[in-house]
Write a protein that holds these residues in place. Structure first.
Motif, PDB file in Angstrom:
ATOM      1  N   UNK B  91       9.855   3.090 -15.479  1.00 38.08           N
ATOM      2  CA  UNK B  91      10.434   3.864 -16.570  1.00 38.08           C
ATOM      3  C   UNK B  91      10.006   3.308 -17.917  1.00 38.08           C
ATOM      4  N   UNK B  92       9.962   1.972 -18.044  1.00 38.91           N
ATOM      5  CA  UNK B  92       9.518   1.374 -19.302  1.00 38.91           C
ATOM      6  C   UNK B  92       8.106   1.846 -19.634  1.00 38.91           C
ATOM      7  N   UNK B  95       8.244   5.393 -20.775  1.00 38.48           N
ATOM      8  CA  UNK B  95       8.683   5.530 -22.166  1.00 38.48           C
ATOM      9  C   UNK B  95       7.520   5.251 -23.107  1.00 38.48           C
ATOM     10  N   UNK B  96       6.724   4.248 -22.714  1.00 36.78           N
ATOM     11  CA  UNK B  96       5.591   3.867 -23.544  1.00 36.78           C
ATOM     12  C   UNK B  96       4.573   5.006 -23.634  1.00 36.78           C
ATOM     13  N   UNK B  97       4.415   5.734 -22.539  1.00 38.00           N
ATOM     14  CA  UNK B  97       3.391   6.789 -22.520  1.00 38.00           C
ATOM     15  C   UNK B  97       4.041   8.165 -22.552  1.00 38.00           C
ATOM     16  N   UNK B  98       5.250   8.214 -23.074  1.00 40.41           N
ATOM     17  CA  UNK B  98       6.032   9.453 -23.076  1.00 40.41           C
ATOM     18  C   UNK B  98       5.225  10.657 -23.531  1.00 40.41           C
ATOM     19  N   UNK B  99       4.381  10.457 -24.556  1.00 41.00           N
ATOM     20  CA  UNK B  99       3.647  11.602 -25.109  1.00 41.00           C
ATOM     21  C   UNK B  99       2.575  12.108 -24.150  1.00 41.00           C
ATOM     22  N   UNK B 103       7.491  17.042 -19.754  1.00 39.47           N
ATOM     23  CA  UNK B 103       8.942  16.853 -19.734  1.00 39.47           C
ATOM     24  C   UNK B 103       9.429  16.649 -18.308  1.00 39.47           C
ATOM     25  N   UNK B 106       8.627  13.123 -17.065  1.00 38.80           N
ATOM     26  CA  UNK B 106       9.494  12.157 -17.743  1.00 38.80           C
ATOM     27  C   UNK B 106      10.924  12.238 -17.210  1.00 38.80           C
ATOM     28  N   UNK B 107      11.432  13.450 -17.094  1.00 41.51           N
ATOM     29  CA  UNK B 107      12.814  13.594 -16.635  1.00 41.51           C
ATOM     30  C   UNK B 107      12.983  13.078 -15.208  1.00 41.51           C
ATOM     31  N   UNK B 110      13.037   9.342 -15.358  1.00 45.58           N
ATOM     32  CA  UNK B 110      14.264   8.902 -16.027  1.00 45.58           C
ATOM     33  C   UNK B 110      15.472   9.089 -15.112  1.00 45.58           C
ATOM     34  N   UNK B 113      15.513   6.429 -12.491  1.00 49.51           N
ATOM     35  CA  UNK B 113      16.051   5.189 -13.041  1.00 49.51           C
ATOM     36  C   UNK B 113      17.576   5.240 -13.156  1.00 49.51           C
ATOM     37  N   UNK B 114      18.092   6.369 -13.662  1.00 48.16           N
ATOM     38  CA  UNK B 114      19.548   6.486 -13.816  1.00 48.16           C
ATOM     39  C   UNK B 114      20.243   6.435 -12.454  1.00 48.16           C
TER      40      UNK B 114
END
Lengths: 475, 313, 265
Positions: B91-92, B95-99, B103, B106-107, B110, B113-114
């Motif tokens: 996940x880290x 986040x770093x390569x989010x762009x 979506x 990423x979701x 994420x 992870x949650x």
């Protein structure tokens, strides 16, 4: 006797009637089932968590990620109100850029005696490395988030100018997106000015600031301190929305006299860098040598005219809280016009008379650090305990020049949605302004921050504030 | 794209693949423990060895019990390859390569992870373990599904899949390496019940026990299993398949960028080497030697890709 | 006086440099005191990335150290015609306002020692006699001594160490003058010592703004106002601002520096 002060509520007028901008909304709201709204509210929170719209809180263990609470009652501003506000903000931002140009060149405003020289000379926010440097279009502060508060029907005040690196615009965009998803019907009943063009406009505005010797289409990038920064979500959000690279210091280096980013195909030149790294950390060769976040030599590349840094380094001298008190004079000096927006009365504790007044009336005042931001190191007199007041008095006496004080304003309220229905809470407003050589553009609306605790005046997200979608209605 | 972004995607998917492999490894280990009444310590020990975390484990525990091993592999943040650690790292990196992610991707990462942070908050009782391990694999598969379903087929996608393939090749090779002695065609062991359990474990650890039966005549011979894990061109976790995938992905990059790098020569060599071999020639050469060499080559390939595509400098 | 200068700074690293920059302020500019006839920068082991003019009108060259280099040498050479000016540079101002040269920096912050020295100055308009007396007092209190201080020693520290080099003298002088509310700045440059061609190192002195005269130079180390043997290279508020070379490199390599300087008529 009820001594509770009467606040101006933007939705419900004193006699219980609904103010005009909220008519359509109220009609809709009164027909809603509270439990459905409650469920929607939960949905919104889950949506924010899943999409990772979070901010990191400093001072907590290992920089936890937190959500900024979102309230689903919009804050609604009429077209007439907005027109006046926007004019005032535009005027102020124009003057601030002229002031910055002047301060780093001839300093006519000091020669004219409008501002005491010491206020600049003894100010850490004055950045010598900017002396004599002229950025494209004379624009220093490209992205501004002016903090506005309201106390009555026509009473708007500027609280802070935020000319360095204002944050929060991602919440403005995501809040609207969330409202559109949750209550699409509202947007057919109300004609709300859109905010979604912001990323496109930001990119256009940044590209327009490219250095004069940049040929071809300028390459724009955002510089972030990294994933542990409190506003990292916003940095990556804006990069994503604009379609530009999100870089960190270690992705960048000097190549052929320019700043270039390391890509999988080699180094690629950057023409405009929207940096979200503070001045001190920007260039270890020219500023703090221990900074790991910056780009060595970028100030030299900047001075050579090979890159544009936005916002320009050294803009902090314009949003210093001591300078703030002179902004009406600054507006008049450079534009020849009276300031449209009012300043909050400010006591500069560096001045002995002011200090005496502040100490005598500490319990009624809000005291802020001159260089502070985010609500840290601030005293809200009426809400402070005896001990807090005494502690602050000590601080004030030992370093008065570090503080300014302002009367506690009776901030306007907008209702938030609670268990019982609607309940008024204090709000402020941060509209976002883009400045480029092509002009000034203000997105209609902005970020409304709301103090979630009843009676509280502190709206900062780091201090338990929330946000609302902000509507500006079409005529 | 930024070198850092390529690196972030690569590692994000390596870590996700690792989380899935850890779940498989525990599943297989757990199964042995259930099917045997006596000493299971040596089996748990080989699980820890395969995960490559022996040293860290031995520093904390002095015995190999299912409770300790499962906890260490799933929940222990001191273990750099525990499920919770690698899910967090994935996940880290995301986040770093989010762009560079859609979506949906990423979701998915994420939510993974949650969900895992919540599920792995307290020790996992045996009764909950199978469901939880299923969850770990399911979440990783969801991310992969989002990747396949929503990402543009450009260099972002290539680097993500390269990460997956390198990790897969490494993991399968390490399983064979730890268990290679059970695969040796030694007269003493062939056909013994113990052996069958061991082989079953190896196959389960790569989710291949069913496919193997379907593909072959169902007979579990050491050379049959070894051939399947090393040389099969249909099984997605075999060394050959993973290498072939890597060669394909790197070829896309070379075409896209108009430039070949040292990593392209390395992968060509790796694929050619596997093609040259039959399972017989591998056994003749020495299974252990062959696998050790493969692990080294695969690591070198990963390092070369990092360098050629400027992940870090 | 026509001076011919050749100045080589060599950096040697004990490991190959991955990435490094050197910022050179090694280009003199023509002014009332000097006319630059010709000037050249030669770089070995590095590449010139750009030139720029900094906030004090110094001409800067940014050099990137070649990746993998273990040695970089920067040579500045050329001829400068100097004029007799009695150390008076005059009313030449750049964009930096005079008050800026009253601002202290970390290296020129006045402690109790500097404050005490500063009492020798009675007027904030600047008095030549007082300033020369201050200069002499500093040289007595802090005699020229190599090795007593380092490049990062502050003015106040050097004063307490009671020994120093031209950098320390100039900074102590500047700190004391500023403490008396008079603008002062640091100058780095060259001084031709009469008795030799090979000079030990580049030189540093100070300039003070005196009402009516403008900027006037003081060389504390030699107890005089600079004459025709001096060449100005760069100015700033302290030795950081006017450093002939400032560098930064990423990685583990340790750096050693060697200077060779020839000046002749």
């Amino acid at each position: 006797m009820d001594t509770k002060p009467i606040h101006f509520d933007e939705m419900l007028a004193a006699e219980g009637s609904v103010r005009a901008p909220y008519h359509a909304y109220e009609a809709w709201f009164s027909k809603q089932n509270p439990s459905r709204l409650k469920a929607k509210s939960k949905d919104a929170e889950a949506f924010f968590r899943r999409t990772g719209i979070t901010f990191n809180v400093y001072g907590k263990e290992a920089a936890q990620e937190r959500l900024i609470p979102f309230d689903l009652i919009p804050r609604i501003i009429s077209s007439r109100e907005w027109t006046k506000l926007a004019k005032g903000i535009e005027q102020r931002v124009r003057a601030i850029n002229m002031f910055l140009y002047d301060i780093y060149h001839r300093q006519e405003i000091l020669r004219a005696g409008i501002i005491p020289t010491d206020l600049i000379a003894k100010n850490d926010a004055f950045l010598p490395q900017m002396i004599g440097l002229t950025p494209p279009g004379d624009v220093y502060t490209h992205i501004v988030g002016t903090d506005i508060v309201r106390t009555g029907e026509d009473d708007f005040y500027v609280l802070e100018d935020n000319a360095r690196t204002p944050s929060g615009v991602s919440y403005m965009l995501e809040n609207r997106e969330t409202m559109l998803q949750m209550f699409p019907e509202l947007f057919s009943q109300n004609r709300v000015k859109p905010v979604s063009d912001y990323p496109k406009n930001l990119r256009k505005s940044l590209a327009a600031c490219a250095p004069p010797n940049c040929t071809g289409k300028p390459t724009v990038a955002i510089l972030t301190p990294g994933i542990h920064n409190s506003a990292y979500f916003e940095h990556s959000f804006l990069a994503d929305q604009m379609g530009v690279e999100l870089v960190e210091g270690h992705d960048l280096r000097v190549v052929d006299g320019h700043i270039a980013m390391r890509t999988t195909k080699g180094h690629k030149q950057i023409d405009v860098l929207y940096r979200r790294v503070d001045d001190d950390y920007l260039d270890p060769l020219n500023f703090r040598p221990d900074s790991m976040l910056g780009v060595p030599g970028i100030m030299d590349v900047y001075r050579a005219g090979n890159i544009t840094i936005t916002n320009a380094p050294g803009t902090g001298i314009a949003d210093d809280k001591a300078i703030y008190s002179y902004i009406p004079d600054i507006v008049e000096f450079y534009t020849g016009e009276k300031a449209i927006l009012r300043n909050v009365e400010t006591y500069r504790c560096a001045e002995p008379d002011a200090l005496k007044y502040v100490l005598d009336n500490l319990a009624e005042l809000v005291v802020k650090e001159v260089h502070g931001s985010g609500g840290y190191g601030m005293l809200v007199g009426p809400a402070a305990s005896k001990k807090e007041l005494a502690d602050f008095e000590q601080k004030l006496r030992s370093n008065p020049a570090n503080y300014i004080a302002q009367p506690t304003l009776s901030l306007s309220t907008v209702p938030i949605f609670v268990k019982k229905g609607l309940s008024p809470r204090h709000v402020d407003l941060r509209p976002f302004v883009l400045v480029s050589p092509n002009g000034i553009e203000i997105t209609p609306g902005g970020l409304t921050r709301v103090a979630l605790q009843e009676g509280s005046l502190v709206v900062n997200s780091s201090q338990g504030g929330g946000t609302k979608d902000t509507w500006v209605l079409e005529e | 794209m930024l070198g850092k972004t390529a690196g972030g995607l690569y590692w994000m998917f390596r870590f996700l693949e690792r989380s899935e492999n850890i779940a498989r490894l525990i599943e297989a280990g757990f199964r042995i423990a259930l099917t045997r009444s006596n000493d299971t310590a040596s089996d748990w020990k080989s699980v820890v060895t395969t995960a490559g975390v022996r040293r860290g484990y031995d520093a904390i525990y002095d015995s190999y019990t299912s409770e300790n091993v499962v906890d260490f592999l799933l929940r222990d943040t001191r273990n750099p390859s525990s499920a919770i650690t690698v899910i967090d790292k994935a996940r880290t990196n995301a986040r770093m390569v989010r762009t560079a992610l859609t979506t949906e991707v990423w979701e998915a990462v994420n939510e993974n992870w949650m969900a895992m942070k919540k599920a792995l908050k307290s020790p996992i009782p045996d009764t909950e373990l199978p469901a939880l391990l299923g969850e770990v694999r399911r979440h990783s598969a969801l991310v992969r599904g989002a990747l396949h379903g929503t990402m543009l087929r450009n260099d972002n996608y290539d680097f993500a899949r390269i990460g997956t393939a390198i990790e897969r090749a490494d993991y399968t090779a390490r399983i064979i390496d730890v268990k290679y002695y059970t695969l040796l065609p030694s007269a003493n062991f062939v056909g013994s019940p113990l052996d069958n359990v061991q082989w079953e474990t190896v196959l389960r650890s790569v989710s291949a026990h069913r496919s193997f039966r379907w593909l072959g005549d169902g007979e579990m011979t050491s050379s049959g299993i070894a051939e399947f894990l090393i040389l099969d061109s249909r099984f997605p976790r075999s060394l050959y398949f993973a290498s072939k995938t890597l060669r394909e992905l790197l070829a896309y990059l070379a075409e896209d960028y108009g430039e070949r790098h040292a990593c392209h020569d390395l992968i060509d060599e790796q694929v050619a080497n596997l093609r040259q071999h039959t399972i017989r020639s591998i056994f003749d050469e020495g299974l252990h030697e062959f696998i050790s060499a493969f692990i080294r080559q695969n690591n070198a390939l990963g390092a070369q890709i990092e360098q050629d595509y400027r992940f870090n400098k | 006086m026509k001076l011919s200068i050749s100045h080589t700074t060599t950096y040697t690293y004990d490991a190959p440099v991955q990435y490094g920059l050197q910022k050179m302020r090694l280009t003199p500019v023509s002014d009332r005191h000097q006319t630059v006839l010709n000037w050249n920068l030669a770089i070995e082991g590095g590449t010139s990335e750009l030139t720029c003019i900094d906030q004090y009108q110094n001409h800067c060259t940014l050099v990137q150290i070649d990746s993998g280099a273990t040695r970089v040498s920067l040579t500045a050479s050329g001829e400068v015609e100097t004029h007799s000016s009695d150390g008076i540079l005059g009313k030449i101002y750049g964009s930096a306002p005079l008050w800026h040269f009253k601002q202290t920096t970390d290296r020129t912050k006045a402690g109790s020692g500097i404050a005490e020295l500063s009492r020798m100055i009675s007027t904030s308009t600047g008095d030549l006699g007082e300033l020369h007396a201050l200069s002499n007092t500093i040289l007595e209190a802090v005699p020229y001594r190599n090795g007593a201080t380092t490049v990062t020693t502050t003015a106040e520290e050097a004063l307490h160490l009671a020994g120093g080099v031209c950098q320390d003298h100039a900074q102590i002088f500047i700190a004391a003058v500023r403490h008396a509310e008079i603008p002062a700045r640091y100058v780095s440059g060259y001084l031709m010592m009469d008795d030799r061609i090979d000079q030990d190192a580049s030189h540093a002195w100070a300039e003070v703004h005196i009402d009516g005269l403008g900027w006037v130079a003081f060389d504390v180390s030699n107890g005089i106002s600079p004459d025709e043997r001096y060449v100005r290279l760069a100015t700033g508020r302290d030795s950081i601002d006017a450093a002939p070379v400032t560098g930064l490199q990423l990685g583990q390599a340790r750096e050693t520096m060697d200077v060779s300087l020839q000046i002749q008529q």
